[in-house]
Design a protein around this motif. Sequence first.
Motif, PDB file in Angstrom:
ATOM      1  N   THR A 186      24.955  27.923  13.363  1.00  0.00           N
ATOM      2  CA  THR A 186      24.327  26.774  14.010  1.00  0.00           C
ATOM      3  C   THR A 186      22.811  26.865  13.902  1.00  0.00           C
ATOM      4  O   THR A 186      22.217  27.876  14.272  1.00  0.00           O
ATOM      5  N   LEU A 187      22.195  25.803  13.384  1.00  0.00           N
ATOM      6  CA  LEU A 187      20.731  25.699  13.340  1.00  0.00           C
ATOM      7  C   LEU A 187      20.199  24.974  14.567  1.00  0.00           C
ATOM      8  O   LEU A 187      19.175  25.337  15.128  1.00  0.00           O
ATOM      9  N   GLU A 188      20.914  23.914  14.961  1.00  0.00           N
ATOM     10  CA  GLU A 188      20.462  23.058  16.055  1.00  0.00           C
ATOM     11  C   GLU A 188      21.670  22.352  16.635  1.00  0.00           C
ATOM     12  O   GLU A 188      22.615  22.039  15.926  1.00  0.00           O
ATOM     13  N   MET A 189      21.637  22.129  17.955  1.00  0.00           N
ATOM     14  CA  MET A 189      22.743  21.438  18.608  1.00  0.00           C
ATOM     15  C   MET A 189      22.197  20.661  19.799  1.00  0.00           C
ATOM     16  O   MET A 189      21.320  21.141  20.513  1.00  0.00           O
ATOM     17  N   GLY A 242      25.494  18.693  15.864  1.00  0.00           N
ATOM     18  CA  GLY A 242      24.782  19.880  15.437  1.00  0.00           C
ATOM     19  C   GLY A 242      24.521  19.913  13.950  1.00  0.00           C
ATOM     20  O   GLY A 242      25.215  19.261  13.165  1.00  0.00           O
ATOM     21  N   THR A 243      23.510  20.689  13.581  1.00  0.00           N
ATOM     22  CA  THR A 243      23.195  20.961  12.189  1.00  0.00           C
ATOM     23  C   THR A 243      23.519  22.422  11.932  1.00  0.00           C
ATOM     24  O   THR A 243      23.186  23.294  12.744  1.00  0.00           O
ATOM     25  N   PHE A 244      24.164  22.675  10.814  1.00  0.00           N
ATOM     26  CA  PHE A 244      24.644  24.010  10.485  1.00  0.00           C
ATOM     27  C   PHE A 244      24.108  24.435   9.125  1.00  0.00           C
ATOM     28  O   PHE A 244      24.028  23.619   8.201  1.00  0.00           O
ATOM     29  N   PHE A 245      23.748  25.713   9.005  1.00  0.00           N
ATOM     30  CA  PHE A 245      23.242  26.272   7.756  1.00  0.00           C
ATOM     31  C   PHE A 245      24.383  26.978   7.045  1.00  0.00           C
ATOM     32  O   PHE A 245      25.094  27.789   7.652  1.00  0.00           O
TER      33      PHE A 245
END
Length: 144
Positions: free
Chosen positions: A81-84, A131-134
């Motif tokens: 997870t990068l951002e949520m 969320g954004t995931f790497f």
Amino acid sequence: MENITEWLKENLVTIYNENPYIKLLDISIGHVEEGKVELHMPVLAGKHTNLYNIAHGGALASLGDSAMGIACATTGKKVVTLEMNMNFIKGAVAQSAIKAIGKVIHNGKTTMVAESEIIDSQNQILAKTRGTFFVIGMFEDNQD
């Protein structure tokens, strides 16, 4: 979109069923398909609840994050997870059965975007997450 392989599906279920944090929260995997997953979690008084006797926001955030992360993993990609972000809409009372439906909405080469909806047994929305995931790698079938 190609269907999720049985090997990947079984591997993901095994990985998450053995994860100590997932076990701690009593999260279980329901339906799994490529780009989408359904998770279940009880709301047990004294374990998942806050001082108002409703599900603790952290437990709901963990459920939403897990649903999104597993939805991403169903594409064969390992992610972090990068951002949520999360919107809490309605409290989940103790002893209710809740579920999170996670869906991939962007399947990029290095990043993915997913969302989840957490609902109660009456299909009322309790919370929504995005969320954004790497992408850190790929799941590989070592069974060849």
